[in-house]
Design a protein around this motif. Structure first.
Motif, mmCIF file in Angstrom:
data_model
loop_
_atom_site.group_PDB
_atom_site.id
_atom_site.type_symbol
_atom_site.label_atom_id
_atom_site.label_comp_id
_atom_site.label_asym_id
_atom_site.label_seq_id
_atom_site.Cartn_x
_atom_site.Cartn_y
_atom_site.Cartn_z
ATOM 1 N N LEU A 40 0.837 -1.198 0.000
ATOM 2 C CA LEU A 40 0.000 0.000 0.000
ATOM 3 C C LEU A 40 0.873 1.251 0.000
ATOM 4 O O LEU A 40 0.637 2.178 -0.781
ATOM 5 C CB LEU A 40 -0.938 -0.001 1.203
ATOM 6 N N LEU A 43 2.275 2.594 -3.317
ATOM 7 C CA LEU A 43 1.490 3.401 -4.249
ATOM 8 C C LEU A 43 1.901 4.867 -4.229
ATOM 9 O O LEU A 43 1.653 5.594 -5.189
ATOM 10 C CB LEU A 43 -0.003 3.279 -3.933
ATOM 11 N N SER A 44 2.522 5.316 -3.140
ATOM 12 C CA SER A 44 2.994 6.701 -3.098
ATOM 13 C C SER A 44 4.468 6.825 -3.470
ATOM 14 O O SER A 44 5.053 7.903 -3.346
ATOM 15 C CB SER A 44 2.744 7.303 -1.705
ATOM 16 N N THR A 104 -1.414 7.253 1.346
ATOM 17 C CA THR A 104 -2.212 7.154 0.130
ATOM 18 C C THR A 104 -3.663 7.523 0.455
ATOM 19 O O THR A 104 -4.050 7.687 1.620
ATOM 20 C CB THR A 104 -2.176 5.731 -0.421
ATOM 21 N N GLY A 226 -2.064 -5.029 0.063
ATOM 22 C CA GLY A 226 -0.644 -4.761 -0.160
ATOM 23 C C GLY A 226 0.282 -5.732 0.543
ATOM 24 O O GLY A 226 1.413 -5.382 0.866
ATOM 25 N N GLU A 279 -4.817 -0.310 -6.713
ATOM 26 C CA GLU A 279 -5.347 1.027 -6.989
ATOM 27 C C GLU A 279 -6.852 0.983 -7.242
ATOM 28 O O GLU A 279 -7.596 1.853 -6.772
ATOM 29 C CB GLU A 279 -4.643 1.655 -8.192
ATOM 30 N N SER A 282 -8.675 0.314 -3.997
ATOM 31 C CA SER A 282 -8.701 1.551 -3.225
ATOM 32 C C SER A 282 -9.840 2.454 -3.666
ATOM 33 O O SER A 282 -10.617 2.971 -2.845
ATOM 34 C CB SER A 282 -7.355 2.287 -3.355
#
Length: 288
Positions: A40, A43-44, A104, A226, A279, A282
């Protein structure tokens, strides 16, 4: 367990998306516990190690490692601890996770809910940052007992990062449980083989798991986000933390990456694989 059978049994994307929307509703109702791995935070795109293998590689840039330790974060940390002392391991871990991790959208969404429990299975600071606007939560971190003269399996921290106690945790609206420790607030890490030997000798009888975690998982399912379970230690932690909870559980997966051991783990633990990009999951969870 035949891996091909599991592939055939994966839900179609439209069915998986419907399930995720349903799980979003159950999250809002506090019926599901998110169990979050480093995928997770990835993702950033933060400047930290995002897998155990990445962490082992980082150690290898700092210390010459024997062949048996290369690629294995726990063995690498044990080698460093044995030859350069525990303080060196702690300093290297602090360096590896020094860069802040921007939460995120999913971190922020989960932090906005009055969830009774969030499990965060990596060392970064993203969830503490996501929760910082709230005052009704606290954190429990796994605590190394190897050679530090302590008899505590875990430590409690309040929303401001100060040490708290067991009684305080019972009153927190949300408990953030980081079983492997974390870079904030006090650079407390479980990472070496010796750390985990201490825990794994008793984890089957649940001694290293806080009572408030045991109580809050009861009658709730887990949603793994994740996470990978290609390593035996990662599987053991997930199995023991989700013990005596309410199956089925759910895991967002990339079928192309799954190992045979991960597939067997999902089958044995009653975990439903959701083959969608994280993604997309999310977006669906947040949209409700």
């Amino acid at each position: 367990m035949n891996a091909a059978i599991l592939d055939q049994d994966l839900m179609q994307p439209q069915d998986a998306e419907k399930l995720v929307v349903e799980l979003g509703g159950r999250l809002r109702a506090g019926q599901i516990i998110p169990y979050v791995g480093p995928g997770l935070a990835a993702l950033s795109a933060p400047a930290i190690p995002l897998t155990p293998e990445d962490l082992a590689a980082f150690f290898g840039t700092k210390v010459a490692l024997p062949r048996r330790a290369k690629g294995n974060a726990w063995a690498s940390a044990q080698h460093i601890e044995s030859f350069k002392h525990r303080a060196t391991v702690t300093a290297l871990m602090a360096e590896a996770f020094a860069a802040p991790v921007a939460p995120t959208a999913l971190h922020a969404f989960l932090a906005s809910l009055p969830l009774p429990l969030i499990v965060d299975a990596w060392y970064d600071n993203a969830f503490r940052t996501a929760l910082e606007s709230r005052s009704d939560w606290g954190e429990i971190q796994g605590n190394t007992r190897a050679g530090v003269g302590e008899d505590r399996w875990y430590r409690f921290y309040d929303a401001k990062g100060g040490e708290a106690g067991r009684a305080d945790a019972e009153g927190w609206k949300t408990v953030l449980y980081k079983p492997h420790g974390g870079v904030q607030p006090t650079k407390n890490f479980l990472i070496s083989d010796a750390d985990y030997v201490e825990v794994l000798t008793e984890i089957d009888i649940q001694t290293p798991i806080p009572d408030v975690v045991k109580n809050r998982r009861a009658e709730r399912s887990f949603l793994f986000l994740g996470c990978r379970f290609h390593d035996q230690m990662l599987r053991t932690y997930a199995r023991q933390i989700s013990k005596r909870s309410a199956a089925p559980h759910y895991a967002v997966v990339d079928p192309a990456q799954l190992t045979v051991n991960e597939r067997r783990f999902f089958a044995s633990e009653g975990i439903v694989p959701i083959a969608l990009p994280l993604e997309r999951v999310s977006d669906l969870l947040i949209a409700g």
